[in-house]
Motif scaffolding. Sequence first.
Motif, PDB file in Angstrom:
ATOM      1  N   ALA A   1     -29.234  31.934 -46.639  1.00  0.00           N
ATOM      2  CA  ALA A   1     -29.369  32.819 -45.167  1.00  0.00           C
ATOM      3  C   ALA A   1     -30.624  33.663 -46.831  1.00  0.00           C
ATOM      4  N   GLY A   2     -31.220  34.368 -47.237  1.00  0.00           N
ATOM      5  CA  GLY A   2     -32.060  34.745 -47.881  1.00  0.00           C
ATOM      6  C   GLY A   2     -31.410  35.375 -48.760  1.00  0.00           C
ATOM      7  N   ALA A   3     -30.436  35.396 -49.500  1.00  0.00           N
ATOM      8  CA  ALA A   3     -30.855  36.511 -50.645  1.00  0.00           C
ATOM      9  C   ALA A   3     -30.868  35.422 -52.280  1.00  0.00           C
ATOM     10  N   GLN A   4     -31.125  35.737 -53.249  1.00  0.00           N
ATOM     11  CA  GLN A   4     -31.432  35.831 -54.536  1.00  0.00           C
ATOM     12  C   GLN A   4     -31.014  36.010 -55.450  1.00  0.00           C
ATOM     13  N   LEU A   5     -29.723  34.636 -56.500  1.00  0.00           N
ATOM     14  CA  LEU A   5     -29.050  34.794 -57.195  1.00  0.00           C
ATOM     15  C   LEU A   5     -30.264  35.159 -58.596  1.00  0.00           C
ATOM     16  N   MET A   6     -29.679  36.353 -58.981  1.00  0.00           N
ATOM     17  CA  MET A   6     -30.642  37.066 -59.576  1.00  0.00           C
ATOM     18  C   MET A   6     -30.279  36.167 -61.208  1.00  0.00           C
ATOM     19  N   LYS A   7     -28.539  35.285 -61.223  1.00  0.00           N
ATOM     20  CA  LYS A   7     -28.313  35.547 -62.954  1.00  0.00           C
ATOM     21  C   LYS A   7     -27.199  34.036 -63.029  1.00  0.00           C
ATOM     22  N   PRO A   8     -27.726  33.088 -63.585  1.00  0.00           N
ATOM     23  CA  PRO A   8     -26.226  32.125 -63.273  1.00  0.00           C
ATOM     24  C   PRO A   8     -25.411  32.751 -63.025  1.00  0.00           C
ATOM     25  N   ILE A   9     -24.379  31.880 -61.853  1.00  0.00           N
ATOM     26  CA  ILE A   9     -23.089  31.675 -62.170  1.00  0.00           C
ATOM     27  C   ILE A   9     -22.610  31.676 -63.806  1.00  0.00           C
ATOM     28  N   PHE A  10     -20.968  32.690 -63.329  1.00  0.00           N
ATOM     29  CA  PHE A  10     -20.536  32.470 -64.766  1.00  0.00           C
ATOM     30  C   PHE A  10     -19.641  33.009 -64.740  1.00  0.00           C
ATOM     31  N   ASP A  11     -19.162  33.293 -65.754  1.00  0.00           N
ATOM     32  CA  ASP A  11     -17.098  33.171 -66.075  1.00  0.00           C
ATOM     33  C   ASP A  11     -16.540  34.280 -66.986  1.00  0.00           C
ATOM     34  N   ILE A  12     -16.067  34.938 -66.389  1.00  0.00           N
ATOM     35  CA  ILE A  12     -15.848  35.936 -67.742  1.00  0.00           C
ATOM     36  C   ILE A  12     -13.651  35.447 -67.529  1.00  0.00           C
ATOM     37  N   PRO A  13     -13.378  34.762 -69.123  1.00  0.00           N
ATOM     38  CA  PRO A  13     -12.092  34.254 -69.025  1.00  0.00           C
ATOM     39  C   PRO A  13     -11.037  35.668 -67.802  1.00  0.00           C
ATOM     40  N   ASN A  14      -9.882  34.752 -67.962  1.00  0.00           N
ATOM     41  CA  ASN A  14      -9.276  36.218 -67.033  1.00  0.00           C
ATOM     42  C   ASN A  14      -9.406  36.932 -66.219  1.00  0.00           C
ATOM     43  N   VAL A  15     -10.450  36.501 -65.632  1.00  0.00           N
ATOM     44  CA  VAL A  15     -11.075  38.040 -64.872  1.00  0.00           C
ATOM     45  C   VAL A  15     -11.361  36.743 -63.983  1.00  0.00           C
ATOM     46  N   GLY A  16     -12.652  36.040 -63.876  1.00  0.00           N
ATOM     47  CA  GLY A  16     -12.528  35.322 -62.438  1.00  0.00           C
ATOM     48  C   GLY A  16     -14.440  34.648 -62.645  1.00  0.00           C
ATOM     49  N   ARG A  17     -14.911  34.331 -61.770  1.00  0.00           N
ATOM     50  CA  ARG A  17     -16.024  33.429 -61.231  1.00  0.00           C
ATOM     51  C   ARG A  17     -16.759  34.384 -60.846  1.00  0.00           C
TER      52      ARG A  17
ATOM     53  N   LEU B   1     -26.172  38.567 -57.104  1.00  0.00           N
ATOM     54  CA  LEU B   1     -26.730  38.529 -55.855  1.00  0.00           C
ATOM     55  C   LEU B   1     -27.871  39.641 -55.449  1.00  0.00           C
ATOM     56  N   MET B   2     -29.358  39.261 -54.913  1.00  0.00           N
ATOM     57  CA  MET B   2     -29.780  40.414 -54.846  1.00  0.00           C
ATOM     58  C   MET B   2     -30.243  39.935 -53.142  1.00  0.00           C
ATOM     59  N   GLN B   3     -29.061  41.001 -51.857  1.00  0.00           N
ATOM     60  CA  GLN B   3     -29.417  40.582 -50.352  1.00  0.00           C
ATOM     61  C   GLN B   3     -30.418  39.965 -50.095  1.00  0.00           C
ATOM     62  N   PRO B   4     -31.385  39.944 -49.062  1.00  0.00           N
ATOM     63  CA  PRO B   4     -31.722  40.232 -47.830  1.00  0.00           C
ATOM     64  C   PRO B   4     -31.923  41.571 -48.186  1.00  0.00           C
ATOM     65  N   GLY B   5     -33.653  42.362 -48.426  1.00  0.00           N
ATOM     66  CA  GLY B   5     -33.778  43.338 -48.011  1.00  0.00           C
ATOM     67  C   GLY B   5     -33.063  44.137 -49.590  1.00  0.00           C
ATOM     68  N   GLY B   6     -33.420  43.443 -50.539  1.00  0.00           N
ATOM     69  CA  GLY B   6     -33.170  44.011 -51.711  1.00  0.00           C
ATOM     70  C   GLY B   6     -31.889  44.958 -52.258  1.00  0.00           C
ATOM     71  N   VAL B   7     -30.752  44.871 -51.913  1.00  0.00           N
ATOM     72  CA  VAL B   7     -29.672  45.773 -52.074  1.00  0.00           C
ATOM     73  C   VAL B   7     -28.922  44.665 -53.325  1.00  0.00           C
ATOM     74  N   GLY B   8     -28.742  44.594 -54.161  1.00  0.00           N
ATOM     75  CA  GLY B   8     -28.247  44.073 -55.557  1.00  0.00           C
ATOM     76  C   GLY B   8     -25.920  44.302 -54.761  1.00  0.00           C
ATOM     77  N   VAL B   9     -25.037  42.887 -55.081  1.00  0.00           N
ATOM     78  CA  VAL B   9     -24.364  43.067 -55.081  1.00  0.00           C
ATOM     79  C   VAL B   9     -23.469  42.130 -55.811  1.00  0.00           C
ATOM     80  N   GLY B  10     -22.265  41.969 -56.490  1.00  0.00           N
ATOM     81  CA  GLY B  10     -22.016  41.199 -56.944  1.00  0.00           C
ATOM     82  C   GLY B  10     -20.985  40.393 -56.037  1.00  0.00           C
ATOM     83  N   TRP B  11     -20.331  38.805 -56.594  1.00  0.00           N
ATOM     84  CA  TRP B  11     -19.575  38.520 -55.462  1.00  0.00           C
ATOM     85  C   TRP B  11     -18.690  37.242 -57.286  1.00  0.00           C
ATOM     86  N   ILE B  12     -16.568  37.173 -56.337  1.00  0.00           N
ATOM     87  CA  ILE B  12     -15.771  36.889 -57.208  1.00  0.00           C
ATOM     88  C   ILE B  12     -15.307  36.001 -56.627  1.00  0.00           C
ATOM     89  N   THR B  13     -14.910  34.826 -57.595  1.00  0.00           N
ATOM     90  CA  THR B  13     -13.218  34.345 -56.807  1.00  0.00           C
ATOM     91  C   THR B  13     -12.748  34.485 -58.188  1.00  0.00           C
TER      92      THR B  13
END
Length: 132
Positions: free
Chosen positions: A90-106, A110-122
Amino acid sequence: MTGHGHFHWTEFVTRDPERFKTFYARTVGWTYEAQTQPDGECYWVALANGEPVGGIFPTNRPGLEGIPDGWMPYLAVDDIDARVAKAVAAGAQLMKPIFDIPNVGRLAILMQPGGVGVGWITPTQDQSPKST
């Protein structure tokens, strides 16, 4: 814990963590708990009345040059890999490979379309919001 589509965590990214720890301690009464990250660096979990409310992520180390100070929200998603694939399509850019933090999540940054950064977490199951 927050579910899919809800904001799960937020952190302040800064080259001067002591300055902002002091600012928020004086103005809203936050206290802090230091956590050592997998890379050996320190991350600060901000506490309000003993409950985690956010974090302070220091960017004053190699590889993080040029990252401006500011708040980074993390949106909870049900399947980080599948959702990031949709975001990129949909036009976002992944800024670094998806990564895991133990006991926190995956996580993904991302850089959203328009240039705003946001984190996503499972988030890791059965975990309250923790540092990223």
